[in-house]
Motif scaffolding. Sequence first.
Motif, PDB file in Angstrom:
ATOM      1  N   ASN A  92      -4.146 -44.893  -2.069  1.00  0.00           N
ATOM      2  CA  ASN A  92      -3.506 -45.699  -1.024  1.00  0.00           C
ATOM      3  C   ASN A  92      -2.151 -45.135  -0.637  1.00  0.00           C
ATOM      4  OD1 ASN A  92      -5.668 -47.484  -0.925  1.00  0.00           O
ATOM      5  ND2 ASN A  92      -4.779 -48.885  -2.440  1.00  0.00           N
ATOM      6  N   ARG A  93      -1.359 -44.750  -1.629  1.00  0.00           N
ATOM      7  CA  ARG A  93      -0.018 -44.221  -1.339  1.00  0.00           C
ATOM      8  C   ARG A  93      -0.132 -42.889  -0.577  1.00  0.00           C
ATOM      9  NH1 ARG A  93       4.887 -45.408  -3.501  1.00  0.00           N
ATOM     10  NH2 ARG A  93       3.960 -47.488  -3.428  1.00  0.00           N
ATOM     11  N   ALA A  94      -1.032 -42.018  -0.997  1.00  0.00           N
ATOM     12  CA  ALA A  94      -1.190 -40.726  -0.322  1.00  0.00           C
ATOM     13  C   ALA A  94      -1.667 -40.906   1.113  1.00  0.00           C
ATOM     14  CB  ALA A  94      -2.166 -39.852  -1.111  1.00  0.00           C
ATOM     15  N   ALA A  95      -2.539 -41.883   1.339  1.00  0.00           N
ATOM     16  CA  ALA A  95      -3.040 -42.145   2.687  1.00  0.00           C
ATOM     17  C   ALA A  95      -1.912 -42.600   3.608  1.00  0.00           C
ATOM     18  CB  ALA A  95      -4.153 -43.188   2.640  1.00  0.00           C
ATOM     19  N   GLU A  96      -0.996 -43.392   3.061  1.00  0.00           N
ATOM     20  CA  GLU A  96       0.138 -43.878   3.850  1.00  0.00           C
ATOM     21  C   GLU A  96       0.966 -42.726   4.413  1.00  0.00           C
ATOM     22  OE1 GLU A  96       2.489 -46.402   1.423  1.00  0.00           O
ATOM     23  OE2 GLU A  96       0.935 -47.936   1.177  1.00  0.00           O
ATOM     24  N   HIS A  97       1.031 -41.638   3.659  1.00  0.00           N
ATOM     25  CA  HIS A  97       1.906 -40.525   4.038  1.00  0.00           C
ATOM     26  C   HIS A  97       1.139 -39.286   4.492  1.00  0.00           C
ATOM     27  CE1 HIS A  97       5.230 -42.881   2.520  1.00  0.00           C
ATOM     28  NE2 HIS A  97       4.596 -43.040   1.373  1.00  0.00           N
ATOM     29  N   GLY A  98      -0.164 -39.404   4.618  1.00  0.00           N
ATOM     30  CA  GLY A  98      -0.952 -38.288   5.120  1.00  0.00           C
ATOM     31  C   GLY A  98      -1.034 -37.113   4.171  1.00  0.00           C
ATOM     32  N   HIS A  99      -0.990 -37.377   2.868  1.00  0.00           N
ATOM     33  CA  HIS A  99      -1.041 -36.309   1.876  1.00  0.00           C
ATOM     34  C   HIS A  99      -2.461 -36.194   1.303  1.00  0.00           C
ATOM     35  CE1 HIS A  99       3.511 -37.145   1.162  1.00  0.00           C
ATOM     36  NE2 HIS A  99       3.313 -36.295   2.165  1.00  0.00           N
ATOM     37  N   GLU A 153      10.251 -32.447  -1.062  1.00  0.00           N
ATOM     38  CA  GLU A 153      11.087 -33.533  -0.551  1.00  0.00           C
ATOM     39  C   GLU A 153      10.322 -34.865  -0.423  1.00  0.00           C
ATOM     40  OE1 GLU A 153      10.065 -30.829   3.071  1.00  0.00           O
ATOM     41  OE2 GLU A 153      10.582 -30.598   0.936  1.00  0.00           O
ATOM     42  N   ASP A 154       9.000 -34.806  -0.565  1.00  0.00           N
ATOM     43  CA  ASP A 154       8.218 -36.036  -0.468  1.00  0.00           C
ATOM     44  C   ASP A 154       7.794 -36.586  -1.832  1.00  0.00           C
ATOM     45  OD1 ASP A 154       8.174 -36.410   2.320  1.00  0.00           O
ATOM     46  OD2 ASP A 154       6.606 -34.904   2.553  1.00  0.00           O
ATOM     47  N   GLU A 155       8.154 -35.915  -2.894  1.00  0.00           N
ATOM     48  CA  GLU A 155       7.730 -36.358  -4.228  1.00  0.00           C
ATOM     49  C   GLU A 155       8.245 -37.765  -4.549  1.00  0.00           C
ATOM     50  OE1 GLU A 155       8.112 -33.784  -7.623  1.00  0.00           O
ATOM     51  OE2 GLU A 155       7.943 -31.999  -6.367  1.00  0.00           O
ATOM     52  N   HIS A 156       9.422 -38.100  -4.018  1.00  0.00           N
ATOM     53  CA  HIS A 156      10.021 -39.397  -4.342  1.00  0.00           C
ATOM     54  C   HIS A 156       9.148 -40.562  -3.885  1.00  0.00           C
ATOM     55  CE1 HIS A 156      11.298 -40.596  -0.218  1.00  0.00           C
ATOM     56  NE2 HIS A 156      11.290 -39.286  -0.009  1.00  0.00           N
ATOM     57  N   ARG A 157       8.255 -40.311  -2.958  1.00  0.00           N
ATOM     58  CA  ARG A 157       7.382 -41.377  -2.459  1.00  0.00           C
ATOM     59  C   ARG A 157       6.396 -41.867  -3.518  1.00  0.00           C
ATOM     60  NH1 ARG A 157       8.247 -41.517   2.989  1.00  0.00           N
ATOM     61  NH2 ARG A 157       9.020 -39.598   3.980  1.00  0.00           N
ATOM     62  N   TYR A 158       6.308 -41.134  -4.617  1.00  0.00           N
ATOM     63  CA  TYR A 158       5.346 -41.486  -5.667  1.00  0.00           C
ATOM     64  C   TYR A 158       6.026 -41.970  -6.954  1.00  0.00           C
ATOM     65  CZ  TYR A 158       2.188 -39.280  -2.447  1.00  0.00           C
ATOM     66  OH  TYR A 158       1.469 -38.983  -1.300  1.00  0.00           O
ATOM     67  N   GLU A 159       7.333 -42.233  -6.857  1.00  0.00           N
ATOM     68  CA  GLU A 159       8.089 -42.644  -8.044  1.00  0.00           C
ATOM     69  C   GLU A 159       7.540 -43.928  -8.660  1.00  0.00           C
ATOM     70  OE1 GLU A 159      12.155 -42.859  -6.876  1.00  0.00           O
ATOM     71  OE2 GLU A 159      12.459 -40.680  -6.943  1.00  0.00           O
ATOM     72  N   GLN A 160       7.034 -44.839  -7.844  1.00  0.00           N
ATOM     73  CA  GLN A 160       6.540 -46.116  -8.366  1.00  0.00           C
ATOM     74  C   GLN A 160       5.269 -45.957  -9.192  1.00  0.00           C
ATOM     75  OE1 GLN A 160       6.141 -48.685  -4.954  1.00  0.00           O
ATOM     76  NE2 GLN A 160       8.316 -49.227  -4.949  1.00  0.00           N
ATOM     77  N   LEU A 161       4.636 -44.798  -9.119  1.00  0.00           N
ATOM     78  CA  LEU A 161       3.402 -44.561  -9.871  1.00  0.00           C
ATOM     79  C   LEU A 161       3.638 -43.801 -11.169  1.00  0.00           C
ATOM     80  CD1 LEU A 161       1.002 -43.505  -6.962  1.00  0.00           C
ATOM     81  CD2 LEU A 161       1.367 -45.781  -7.919  1.00  0.00           C
ATOM     82  N   LEU A 162       4.899 -43.454 -11.454  1.00  0.00           N
ATOM     83  CA  LEU A 162       5.171 -42.581 -12.592  1.00  0.00           C
ATOM     84  C   LEU A 162       5.040 -43.265 -13.947  1.00  0.00           C
ATOM     85  CD1 LEU A 162       8.081 -40.336 -11.251  1.00  0.00           C
ATOM     86  CD2 LEU A 162       5.615 -39.896 -11.290  1.00  0.00           C
ATOM     87  N   ASN A 163       4.857 -44.573 -13.960  1.00  0.00           N
ATOM     88  CA  ASN A 163       4.552 -45.228 -15.236  1.00  0.00           C
ATOM     89  C   ASN A 163       3.110 -44.970 -15.652  1.00  0.00           C
ATOM     90  OD1 ASN A 163       7.071 -46.374 -15.668  1.00  0.00           O
ATOM     91  ND2 ASN A 163       6.579 -48.219 -14.498  1.00  0.00           N
ATOM     92  N   GLU A 164       2.260 -44.718 -14.658  1.00  0.00           N
ATOM     93  CA  GLU A 164       0.841 -44.483 -14.930  1.00  0.00           C
ATOM     94  C   GLU A 164       0.432 -43.029 -14.788  1.00  0.00           C
ATOM     95  OE1 GLU A 164       1.695 -46.874 -12.463  1.00  0.00           O
ATOM     96  OE2 GLU A 164       1.789 -48.435 -13.999  1.00  0.00           O
ATOM     97  N   LEU A 165       1.242 -42.250 -14.084  1.00  0.00           N
ATOM     98  CA  LEU A 165       0.886 -40.867 -13.783  1.00  0.00           C
ATOM     99  C   LEU A 165       2.025 -39.905 -14.066  1.00  0.00           C
ATOM    100  CD1 LEU A 165      -0.862 -41.490 -10.338  1.00  0.00           C
ATOM    101  CD2 LEU A 165      -2.005 -40.961 -12.498  1.00  0.00           C
TER     102      LEU A 165
END
Length: 257
Positions: A92-99, A153-165
Amino acid sequence: MAYKIVFFDIDGTLVDEDKQVPPDAAKAIRELKDKDIITVIATGRAPYFFQPIAEALDIQSYVSLNGAYVVSEGTPVFKHAIPRATLAALVNRAAEHGHPLVFQGCQGYFCNTADHPAVLDSVNSLKVELPGFNPAFWETDDIFQVFLHCEAEDEHRYEQLLNELRLIRWHKSALDVLPSGGSKAIGIKELLAHMGIAPEEAVAFGDGLNDKEMLSFVGLGIAMGNSHDELKPFADYVTSHVGEGGVVNGLRYAGLI
């Protein structure tokens, strides 16, 4: 120390820039096997990415997918898949940002975006077959690792997932996505326990950021001369470049050949 086992990373360690095993490294591995020293591949790659190399070197044990899928003499002994709910959040997060994402199982891998330039660039750098297209692959198969394609520069968009990944960059536009706590060291620990070998009796060679834990965990961690600068402080010894006898010189330092 009488070392009993040696773990080898692949890219930049066992193979050079052309993805070829230097002849002197192949000869050194044969010498190890003649001395009954166990040789193991320890890589971020999935098994289907390195089977030709493993077969050419007659290596049947490996720690693959950054420690998430471990095989001893052809038999799987450890699996650490990414939880389905965690994958859903990443999708879902990757889809939001087109990654685009590439999902890696133990027997195949598939992308959720067809012919994306970033995917083509990163995967082609590995000189392996391109992934198939199956956006739903993660919903039906165990996924041990994901390629996330985004710039630094887009890595920060995934900070909320770093507890699981866990994210480890390996290409300017791609990162390995691992289960939380995942590393080659975890897989090595499981394989050594299965074999009844202590970490102090192991040697490991690596060159990348995903080799930090591995080199720290074993009795003798050897970084290649071409290693990422951030890896070298984690090594007990820095050998020469992969194309300049790095494996051979490291094994000589270890007293194994």
